[in-house]
Write an enzyme that holds these catalytic residues in place. Structure first.
Site, short mmCIF file in Angstrom:
data_model
loop_
_atom_site.label_atom_id
_atom_site.label_comp_id
_atom_site.label_asym_id
_atom_site.label_seq_id
_atom_site.Cartn_x
_atom_site.Cartn_y
_atom_site.Cartn_z
N SER A 25 0.85 -1.19 0.00
CA SER A 25 0.00 0.00 0.00
C SER A 25 0.88 1.24 0.00
O SER A 25 2.08 1.17 0.31
CB SER A 25 -0.88 -0.01 1.26
OG SER A 25 -1.54 1.22 1.45
N TYR A 73 -2.91 -0.89 10.51
CA TYR A 73 -2.70 -1.24 9.11
C TYR A 73 -1.30 -0.84 8.64
O TYR A 73 -0.61 -1.62 7.96
CB TYR A 73 -3.77 -0.55 8.27
CG TYR A 73 -3.76 -0.93 6.81
CD1 TYR A 73 -4.23 -2.17 6.39
CD2 TYR A 73 -3.32 -0.04 5.83
CE1 TYR A 73 -4.25 -2.53 5.06
CE2 TYR A 73 -3.32 -0.38 4.49
CZ TYR A 73 -3.79 -1.63 4.10
OH TYR A 73 -3.80 -1.97 2.77
#
Length: 276
Positions: free
Chosen positions: A133, A146
């Site tokens: 990401s 995350y």
């Protein structure tokens, strides 16, 4: 024989688009989901689909064995896509929340990677693609759990790529930025399960910031937002290029984040990211 790829997290979003996009490109796609009802929906759409829950070691073993059985023992590629987030301030995240995130976003992924490497070494070829990401490059507020998993994935994958240079197995990372998926909606149950925001020292900040993002989205596209098909295009390049890049940055936000990390002093970078 068509090349085979095992993909996790195909019920929606990036994994769903990848499964359909690669099937259309001639790949034999083994599209897995956590829930059988999602697999049934994908089978009705013409995909090969069966359950594989990356948070469950028994499901990982069963799903991987099913993949090999469906493909006569051949596995040309693994795309580790499944992941989720538990939003909240780091000081409000119980250890259990982090453990739950790491089980899916790192430990289950690593289990599948080890299994795939054995098959690919034996057959003399293969590619493992990790879906990281933009938040594997820089961190932003409210996304600590995350971010921690994606930073860990980046480090583990960097070392694996170095170590696998003397083998025919290629290790590649994708770094998507803002992509419109169900990711926000899927995060809400985890937030409600773990974060006691009403008793947090940051309650007022939750009310003016995170809660609005989770429950009252504006409906407007994020800056630099691209559709899931942009990730599928990068995935195809990673899988089909003779000499793939070590990492593919997807969306302008990811390129900007990489530049911030590489060029700016940490204090200035913090100042900018605190306003994100």
């Amino acid at each position: 024989m068509a090349k085979t790829i095992l993909i996790t997290g195909c019920s929606s979003g990036i994994g769903y688009d990848a499964a359909h996009g690669l099937k259309a490109a001639g790949w034999m796609v083994l599209a897995t989901c956590r829930r059988e009802e999602d697999c049934a929906r994908l089978r009705a759409e013409g995909l090969i689909s069966f359950p594989l829950d990356v948070a469950d070691p028994a499901s990982i073993e069963a799903g991987f064995n099913e993949a090999l059985a469906r493909a006569d023992g051949q596995l040309d590629a693994l795309y580790n896509n499944a992941a989720f987030a538990t939003p909240g301030a780091v000081e409000d995240l119980p250890v259990g929340a982090l453990r739950e995130n790491f089980e899916t976003n790192l430990f289950g992924l690593h289990d599948l990677t080890l299994r795939a490497i054995k098959v690919m070494r034996a057959q003399g070829d293969g590619r493992i693609v990790q879906c990281s990401s933009v938040l594997g490059i820089v961190g932003i507020r409210w996304r600590g759990a995350y971010v921690a998993t994606k930073f860990a994935l980046e480090g583990l994958t960097d070392v694996l790529r170095l170590e696998m240079r003397d083998t025919p197995v290629k290790i590649i990372t994708l770094n998507p930025g803002p992509i419109p998926t169900r990711f926000r909606l899927n995060a809400i149950p985890h937030f409600e399960k773990w974060v006691d925001w009403k008793n947090s020292a940051r309650r007022a900040q939750y009310e003016t910031s995170l809660l609005k993002r989770l429950y009252e989205p504006s409906g407007k596209p994020d800056a630099f937002e691209l559709p899931p098909s942009a990730v599928t295009r990068a995935l195809r390049a990673a899988l089909e290029s003779a000499n793939p890049k070590p990492a593919y940055y997807i969306t302008g936000a990811t390129h900007i984040a990489a530049a911030l990390r590489r060029l700016l002093p940490l204090r200035l970078r913090d100042w900018l990211l605190a306003r994100a």
